[in-house]
Design an enzyme around this catalytic site. Structure first.
Site, PDB file in Angstrom:
ATOM      1  N   TYR A   1       3.043 -20.112   1.649  1.00 23.03           N
ATOM      2  CA  TYR A   1       1.704 -20.338   1.121  1.00 23.03           C
ATOM      3  C   TYR A   1       0.849 -21.070   2.163  1.00 23.03           C
ATOM      4  O   TYR A   1       1.245 -21.189   3.314  1.00 23.03           O
ATOM      5  CB  TYR A   1       1.776 -21.058  -0.223  1.00 23.03           C
ATOM      6  CG  TYR A   1       2.495 -20.205  -1.264  1.00 23.03           C
ATOM      7  CD1 TYR A   1       1.988 -18.950  -1.623  1.00 23.03           C
ATOM      8  CD2 TYR A   1       3.692 -20.597  -1.837  1.00 23.03           C
ATOM      9  CE1 TYR A   1       2.645 -18.147  -2.533  1.00 23.03           C
ATOM     10  CE2 TYR A   1       4.354 -19.794  -2.752  1.00 23.03           C
ATOM     11  CZ  TYR A   1       3.828 -18.563  -3.091  1.00 23.03           C
ATOM     12  OH  TYR A   1       4.488 -17.751  -3.984  1.00 23.03           O
TER      13      TYR A   1
ATOM     14  N   GLN B   1       3.037 -30.109  -8.939  1.00 24.61           N
ATOM     15  CA  GLN B   1       3.081 -29.482  -7.622  1.00 24.61           C
ATOM     16  C   GLN B   1       1.708 -28.907  -7.274  1.00 24.61           C
ATOM     17  O   GLN B   1       1.177 -28.047  -7.978  1.00 24.61           O
ATOM     18  CB  GLN B   1       4.130 -28.372  -7.564  1.00 24.61           C
ATOM     19  CG  GLN B   1       4.351 -27.911  -6.123  1.00 24.61           C
ATOM     20  CD  GLN B   1       5.301 -26.741  -6.016  1.00 24.61           C
ATOM     21  OE1 GLN B   1       5.019 -25.661  -6.544  1.00 24.61           O
ATOM     22  NE2 GLN B   1       6.410 -26.921  -5.309  1.00 24.61           N
TER      23      GLN B   1
ATOM     24  N   THR C   1       7.421 -20.904 -11.365  1.00 29.50           N
ATOM     25  CA  THR C   1       6.250 -20.149 -11.831  1.00 29.50           C
ATOM     26  C   THR C   1       6.658 -19.283 -13.013  1.00 29.50           C
ATOM     27  O   THR C   1       7.577 -18.471 -12.904  1.00 29.50           O
ATOM     28  CB  THR C   1       5.685 -19.285 -10.698  1.00 29.50           C
ATOM     29  OG1 THR C   1       5.148 -20.152  -9.690  1.00 29.50           O
ATOM     30  CG2 THR C   1       4.592 -18.358 -11.187  1.00 29.50           C
TER      31      THR C   1
ATOM     32  N   HIS D   1       2.963 -28.726  -2.000  1.00 29.55           N
ATOM     33  CA  HIS D   1       3.718 -27.489  -1.783  1.00 29.55           C
ATOM     34  C   HIS D   1       3.424 -26.965  -0.381  1.00 29.55           C
ATOM     35  O   HIS D   1       2.401 -26.344  -0.133  1.00 29.55           O
ATOM     36  CB  HIS D   1       3.312 -26.458  -2.840  1.00 29.55           C
ATOM     37  CG  HIS D   1       4.205 -25.254  -2.921  1.00 29.55           C
ATOM     38  ND1 HIS D   1       5.179 -24.968  -1.997  1.00 29.55           N
ATOM     39  CD2 HIS D   1       4.261 -24.250  -3.843  1.00 29.55           C
ATOM     40  CE1 HIS D   1       5.793 -23.846  -2.336  1.00 29.55           C
ATOM     41  NE2 HIS D   1       5.264 -23.391  -3.457  1.00 29.55           N
TER      42      HIS D   1
ATOM     43  N   ASN E   1       7.424 -21.708   1.275  1.00 33.19           N
ATOM     44  CA  ASN E   1       7.420 -20.336   0.745  1.00 33.19           C
ATOM     45  C   ASN E   1       6.251 -19.470   1.187  1.00 33.19           C
ATOM     46  O   ASN E   1       5.824 -18.563   0.472  1.00 33.19           O
ATOM     47  CB  ASN E   1       7.515 -20.352  -0.782  1.00 33.19           C
ATOM     48  CG  ASN E   1       8.823 -20.948  -1.265  1.00 33.19           C
ATOM     49  OD1 ASN E   1       9.759 -21.102  -0.488  1.00 33.19           O
ATOM     50  ND2 ASN E   1       8.895 -21.297  -2.524  1.00 33.19           N
TER      51      ASN E   1
ATOM     52  N   ARG F   1       7.382 -30.425  -0.429  1.00 37.67           N
ATOM     53  CA  ARG F   1       8.363 -29.338  -0.403  1.00 37.67           C
ATOM     54  C   ARG F   1       8.131 -28.458   0.817  1.00 37.67           C
ATOM     55  O   ARG F   1       6.999 -28.025   1.068  1.00 37.67           O
ATOM     56  CB  ARG F   1       8.261 -28.484  -1.665  1.00 37.67           C
ATOM     57  CG  ARG F   1       9.428 -27.502  -1.806  1.00 37.67           C
ATOM     58  CD  ARG F   1       9.230 -26.555  -2.969  1.00 37.67           C
ATOM     59  NE  ARG F   1      10.518 -26.034  -3.440  1.00 37.67           N
ATOM     60  CZ  ARG F   1      10.661 -24.926  -4.140  1.00 37.67           C
ATOM     61  NH1 ARG F   1       9.601 -24.190  -4.462  1.00 37.67           N
ATOM     62  NH2 ARG F   1      11.848 -24.524  -4.543  1.00 37.67           N
TER      63      ARG F   1
ATOM     64  N   ASN G   1       7.206 -14.507   1.738  1.00 40.11           N
ATOM     65  CA  ASN G   1       5.796 -14.147   1.898  1.00 40.11           C
ATOM     66  C   ASN G   1       5.396 -13.972   3.363  1.00 40.11           C
ATOM     67  O   ASN G   1       4.270 -14.281   3.762  1.00 40.11           O
ATOM     68  CB  ASN G   1       4.893 -15.160   1.186  1.00 40.11           C
ATOM     69  CG  ASN G   1       5.011 -15.061  -0.318  1.00 40.11           C
ATOM     70  OD1 ASN G   1       4.937 -13.962  -0.875  1.00 40.11           O
ATOM     71  ND2 ASN G   1       5.208 -16.176  -0.987  1.00 40.11           N
TER      72      ASN G   1
ATOM     73  N   GLY H   1      16.644 -24.476 -10.175  1.00 40.24           N
ATOM     74  CA  GLY H   1      15.553 -23.620 -10.616  1.00 40.24           C
ATOM     75  C   GLY H   1      15.933 -22.740 -11.792  1.00 40.24           C
ATOM     76  O   GLY H   1      15.742 -23.106 -12.951  1.00 40.24           O
TER      77      GLY H   1
END
Length: 367
Positions: free
Chosen positions: A182, A101, A27, A177, A180, A229, A237, A319
């Site tokens: 989400y 993604q 991001t 995705h 993480n 992923r 998060n 990354g």
């Protein structure tokens, strides 16, 4: 001297990649503010990194409600599709492969980023103890609204539409995705999913949303152009589960049945320690997946070479190293020095710290 396998070609589903060095999703918050569309700068940025065997784009929201941070791109409007077409054309012109993604942040958002200032959505009305960026400052995530059952069906359909849009934009495939903290991850974990309907409670119910998304997305383009992923042992998060290995054993077994292009795991904490509670859970999960496996988190050159040579991984996603080293795959192959990143320009801004990092054949300093 034999060239390490890391730098050799590989068949990844329907894609033939030139090497096993992958640009991880990053991001960067540079989409056009008025419509969340990619711009010419994005095409330049991704084309610079086309030497990766595979590029995974920055996380891209499938619907306006899927947005959790300022200036992140979408894939639901004509302007966004047009912007991404320029990106894929630029990457393909350099001989690269690129997948989009697909992203929905769920509760990791703020009302200021949501259409009409509405509450973000989530499996349950449980506020995430995390922050997001509203374009001015970091703010606490807003209290979410629990999704109604018919709204879940609409979101599954939105993943299918986003996949069609991605293919119209010229991508080689998509990555779902599910990591993480989400939306998909929120459904999977019993810490964030307290539903008492068909999408909550048992592991089978909590994985239903992911399964329906996978059915929808693979139904559009075939499983051999789809990756997923996951971040099983990351608490990013504010997600947790009472039986992480049991949950993700079920998830990996589910995904293994699709014949996917690849499975992409964040090994340990996102951007943090690689260790897991019992020591070898990632290896145990990886063994449950019979397809192409992509490892991610803190790899350096030698770790990546060793992991591919041993067969522990098939692909390695890098990354932060790809932020400051557009020609990372070639630098790793030559064991060349790496550029230092400018952390102040990671998120937001323009060309500085985005497209001005030197390659090996352009030895100029970043301002």
């Amino acid at each position: 001297m034999t060239t390490p396998k890391l730098f050799s070609p590989l068949r990844v589903g329907a894609m033939e990649v030139a090497n096993r060095v992958v640009m991880a999703p990053l991001t960067r918050n540079r989409a056009r503010a008025e419509d969340d569309a990619p711009v010419a700068l994005h095409a330049e940025y991704y084309a610079q990194r086309a030497g990766a065997g595979l590029i995974i784009t920055e996380a891209t929201q499938i619907v306006p409600e899927g947005k959790g941070y300022a200036w992140t791109p979408g894939i639901y409007s004509d302007a966004q599709i047009a912007g991404w077409k320029e990106v894929t054309r630029a990457v393909h012109d350099k001989g690269g492969k690129i997948v989009l993604q697909l992203w929905h942040v769920g509760r990791v958002s703020h009302v200021s980023l949501q259409p009409d200032g509405k509450a973000p959505v989530a499996p349950s009305a449980i506020t995430a103890e995390t922050q997001t960026f509203d374009g001015t400052q970091f703010v606490a995530a807003s209290a979410p609204k629990a999704l109604e059952t018919d709204e879940i069906a609409d979101l599954v359909a939105a993943y299918a539409t986003a996949t069609r849009n991605a293919m119209e934009a010229g991508f080689d495939g998509v990555e779902v995705h599910g990591a993480n903290g989400y939306l998909i991850d929120q459904f999977l974990r019993d810490g964030s999913n307290h539903r008492d309907d068909a999408y909550g409670g048992s592991v089978e119910n909590r994985t239903r949303f992911l399964k329906e998304i996978m059915d929808a997305v693979t139904g559009v383009i075939g499983a051999d152009r789809v990756g997923v992923r996951l971040s099983p042992y990351s608490n990013a998060n504010d997600v947790r589960d009472s039986d992480t290995f049991g949950l993700f054993s079920h998830v990996v077994d589910l995904l293994d049945g699709y014949g996917l292009a690849y499975l992409h795991l964040v090994e340990g904490q996102t951007g943090g320690p690689r260790e897991t509670p019992e020591g070898d859970e990632i290896a145990r999960l990886r063994k449950r997946f019979r397809g192409v496996y992509m490892g991610n988190n803190g790899y350096d050159r030698q770790m990546a070479i060793d992991a591919v040579e041993s067969g522990d991984v098939d692909l390695v996603a890098f990354g932060k190293l790809y932020i400051s080293n557009p020609d990372l795959a070639e630098r790793l192959k030559q064991d060349a020095p790496l550029n230092e990143p400018n952390t102040a320009t990671f998120y937001g801004g323009g060309a500085e710290g985005y497209t001005d990092y030197p390659t090996l054949d352009q030895p100029r300093a970043v301002a």
